[in-house]
Design a protein around this motif. Structure first.
Motif, PDB file in Angstrom:
ATOM      1  N   ASP A  59     -18.319  13.516  48.817  1.00 42.02           N
ATOM      2  CA  ASP A  59     -19.148  14.563  49.400  1.00 42.02           C
ATOM      3  C   ASP A  59     -18.298  15.634  50.086  1.00 42.02           C
ATOM      4  O   ASP A  59     -18.575  16.826  49.980  1.00 42.02           O
ATOM      5  CB  ASP A  59     -20.124  13.975  50.426  1.00 42.02           C
ATOM      6  N   GLN A  62     -16.343  17.648  47.185  1.00 38.76           N
ATOM      7  CA  GLN A  62     -16.973  18.079  45.936  1.00 38.76           C
ATOM      8  C   GLN A  62     -17.053  19.599  45.821  1.00 38.76           C
ATOM      9  O   GLN A  62     -17.125  20.137  44.716  1.00 38.76           O
ATOM     10  CB  GLN A  62     -18.351  17.447  45.776  1.00 38.76           C
ATOM     11  N   ASP A  63     -17.041  20.310  46.958  1.00 37.11           N
ATOM     12  CA  ASP A  63     -17.109  21.769  46.843  1.00 37.11           C
ATOM     13  C   ASP A  63     -15.759  22.372  46.455  1.00 37.11           C
ATOM     14  O   ASP A  63     -15.656  23.582  46.258  1.00 37.11           O
ATOM     15  CB  ASP A  63     -17.631  22.394  48.144  1.00 37.11           C
ATOM     16  N   CYS A  64     -14.719  21.547  46.323  1.00 39.12           N
ATOM     17  CA  CYS A  64     -13.410  22.059  45.905  1.00 39.12           C
ATOM     18  C   CYS A  64     -13.330  22.196  44.384  1.00 39.12           C
ATOM     19  O   CYS A  64     -12.567  23.004  43.869  1.00 39.12           O
ATOM     20  CB  CYS A  64     -12.303  21.119  46.367  1.00 39.12           C
ATOM     21  N   ARG A  97      -7.631  23.643  46.127  1.00 37.69           N
ATOM     22  CA  ARG A  97      -8.654  23.956  47.136  1.00 37.69           C
ATOM     23  C   ARG A  97      -8.818  22.812  48.132  1.00 37.69           C
ATOM     24  O   ARG A  97      -9.173  23.039  49.289  1.00 37.69           O
ATOM     25  CB  ARG A  97      -9.985  24.268  46.457  1.00 37.69           C
TER      26      ARG A  97
END
Length: 126
Positions: A59, A62-64, A97
């Motif tokens: 979680d 995951q935005d990377c 990232r």
């Protein structure tokens, strides 16, 4: 009185296991994010809470970018987390990232993120 001066040199405390992997070109200060191993798609996450589970790491990161897998190291005997995890991204951009998550607080602890070279390759010059 010589030889006992291992106090206060910052490094070294927690990373005894990383010795001899040739990271010795340091001396530039605490952290140089530009030295990404070519094509590296994995990061190592240290200083995890023993309560942190793989889903939590997924979680957080995951935005990377798309994550291939998350793996938290556990103690062979007790099965407890060792506070170290690996995250394999599908692209080097994802791993890159992920570096921005350095010092993010997860389960009450500021995490340490670094490049991981464990997946195949071995092309790095270190």
């Amino acid at each position: 009185g010589k030889g006992k001066s291992d106090k206060g040199y910052g490094k070294g405390k927690s990373d005894a296991g990383d010795w001899g992997k040739g990271k010795g070109k340091g001396r530039k200060g605490p952290r140089d994010l530009s030295e990404m191993p070519q094509g590296c798609q994995s990061v190592i996450v240290k200083n995890l809470s023993y309560d942190t589970v793989e889903d939590t790491l997924h979680d957080v990161f995951q935005d990377c970018g798309a994550i291939e897998r998350v793996n938290i190291l556990t103690d062979r005997d007790t099965g407890r987390s060792r506070g170290i995890g690996f995250i394999d991204f599908e692209t080097p951009e994802g791993a890159s990232r992920a570096m921005s998550k350095f010092d993010e607080v997860v389960d009450g602890r500021a995490i340490y993120v670094d490049w991981s070279e464990r997946k195949g390759g071995g092309k790095g010059k270190w």
